[in-house]
Design an enzyme around this catalytic site. Sequence first.
Site, PDB file in Angstrom:
ATOM      1  CG  HIS A  13      76.142  30.009  57.470  1.00  0.00           C
ATOM      2  ND1 HIS A  13      75.454  31.123  57.869  1.00  0.00           N
ATOM      3  CD2 HIS A  13      75.197  29.179  56.963  1.00  0.00           C
ATOM      4  CE1 HIS A  13      74.174  30.971  57.624  1.00  0.00           C
ATOM      5  NE2 HIS A  13      73.985  29.791  57.057  1.00  0.00           N
ATOM      6  CG  HIS A  15      71.751  25.228  56.538  1.00  0.00           C
ATOM      7  ND1 HIS A  15      70.845  25.705  57.459  1.00  0.00           N
ATOM      8  CD2 HIS A  15      72.274  26.316  55.919  1.00  0.00           C
ATOM      9  CE1 HIS A  15      70.825  27.027  57.396  1.00  0.00           C
ATOM     10  NE2 HIS A  15      71.679  27.422  56.466  1.00  0.00           N
ATOM     11  CE  LYS A  99      71.477  32.752  60.966  1.00  0.00           C
ATOM     12  NZ  LYS A  99      71.797  31.903  59.859  1.00  0.00           N
ATOM     13  CG  HIS A 136      68.724  35.163  57.313  1.00  0.00           C
ATOM     14  ND1 HIS A 136      68.925  34.083  56.474  1.00  0.00           N
ATOM     15  CD2 HIS A 136      68.016  36.067  56.590  1.00  0.00           C
ATOM     16  CE1 HIS A 136      68.347  34.328  55.300  1.00  0.00           C
ATOM     17  NE2 HIS A 136      67.790  35.531  55.343  1.00  0.00           N
ATOM     18  CG  HIS A 174      73.750  33.966  54.313  1.00  0.00           C
ATOM     19  ND1 HIS A 174      72.964  35.053  54.567  1.00  0.00           N
ATOM     20  CD2 HIS A 174      73.182  32.939  54.986  1.00  0.00           C
ATOM     21  CE1 HIS A 174      71.973  34.705  55.357  1.00  0.00           C
ATOM     22  NE2 HIS A 174      72.091  33.424  55.636  1.00  0.00           N
ATOM     23  CG  ASP A 247      73.461  29.615  53.569  1.00  0.00           C
ATOM     24  OD1 ASP A 247      73.057  28.895  54.506  1.00  0.00           O
ATOM     25  OD2 ASP A 247      72.731  30.407  52.966  1.00  0.00           O
TER      26      ASP A 247
HETATM   27  O1  DOR Z   1      69.106  29.608  50.993  1.00  0.00           O
HETATM   28  C1  DOR Z   1      69.009  29.381  52.189  1.00  0.00           C
HETATM   29  N1  DOR Z   1      68.779  28.124  52.668  1.00  0.00           N
HETATM   30  N2  DOR Z   1      69.113  30.396  53.039  1.00  0.00           N
HETATM   31  C2  DOR Z   1      68.890  30.250  54.349  1.00  0.00           C
HETATM   32  O2  DOR Z   1      68.968  31.239  55.053  1.00  0.00           O
HETATM   33  C3  DOR Z   1      68.480  28.946  54.913  1.00  0.00           C
HETATM   34  C4  DOR Z   1      68.889  27.846  54.059  1.00  0.00           C
HETATM   35  C5  DOR Z   1      68.210  26.519  54.409  1.00  0.00           C
HETATM   36  O3  DOR Z   1      68.138  26.198  55.591  1.00  0.00           O
HETATM   37  O4  DOR Z   1      67.801  25.824  53.498  1.00  0.00           O
HETATM   38 ZN    ZN Z   2      72.177  29.380  56.199  1.00  0.00          ZN
END
Ligand code: DOR
Ligand code: ZN
Length: 346
Positions: A13, A15, A99, A136, A174, A247
């Site tokens: 997981h 980004h 997702k 989520h 998470h 995450d």
């Molecule tokens: O803390 C987070 N940041 N939780 C999420 O679910 C998304 C993520 C983000 O994309 O910045």
């Molecule tokens: Zn995330």
Amino acid sequence: MTSLTLTLPDDWHIHLRDEEALPTTVTDIARWAGRAIVMPNLKDPVRTVADALAYRQRILAARPAESCFEPLMTLYLTDSTTVESVAEAAQSPFVQGIKLYPAGATTNSAAGVTALKALYPVIEAMEKHDLPLLIHGEVTDADCDIFDREKAFIDTALIPLTAEFPALSVVFEHITTRDAVQFVEAGSDRIAATVTAHHLLYNRNDLFVGGIKPHLFCLPVLKRDQHQLALRRAVTSGHPRFFLGTDSAPHTRQDKESSCGCAGCYTAHAALELYAEVFDEEHSLDQLERFASFNGPDFYQLPRNSGTVTLEKVSQEVPADLPLGSQRLIPLRAGERVQWTLMRSI
Ligand code: DOR
Ligand code: ZN
């Protein structure tokens, strides 16, 4: 133990964002992970297989020379996702899951799901095609306390969903509470969870005591210490359905240090070392390889990686900031030390 060699891990997981962020995010993850499940919550979400393939190419173009890092793509579930698009995704070797963001739950979730039950035909198609649903897991009701939102999601959405679709593969992303740990432990072998380094290392006291720490603000928000300890017990227990998902979520310094700061902790620069700290503190370094390198691919029915990484118990200082395109981001532990260092990746 002062040196630890593991099968090359994966991150289930992350980004990576897009465009000018990619050189930083992709370089950091490629240093220690063979593969990563890439979240689809771009400003314009990754909704179709065509979107995912184009995004995958942009990630590959940002890989450091000679890196074998493989991005594993996901699609963003919306109220208008169709059964046909599930079939197409299931046939793509590059798409590993879909997702679910409840609309409004977190960063770039405005296009998320407003009524899960209305999407049950789409979920049924995912079950039929054996395509995992990545969740989520927080309710968004304004009257639900932010610290209770994960448990409320389990009770009102996850329990009915998993009862209706017992063969659906579900990754509860998470997780942050003892309730989520118990839900996974009591569930079938089709129910797993990812756990971040920051939810293992910190609790809500770290977020608020002595002044608010915007760089520790993430969603789901850090919980009280009993929940942190339940997560630590789960990941070090050897249970096969908990695995590594950072995450890691970059935001610019300006967006975090603001009167309305964004949610997300950036850990990709030192995630494996941060997890090693936790497993070391728990006297469970022998369990790190399962969590980081075996449980994830086994659940996703993918081969385990063949390379290795070597960590040593030598402390390193984290830079005060890192580039994020033309701006800067503040990584977790900025200007402080991490007790382990990645020495070698083969
Ligand atoms: O803390 C987070 N940041 N939780 C999420 O679910 C998304 C993520 C983000 O994309 O910045
Ligand atoms: Zn995330």
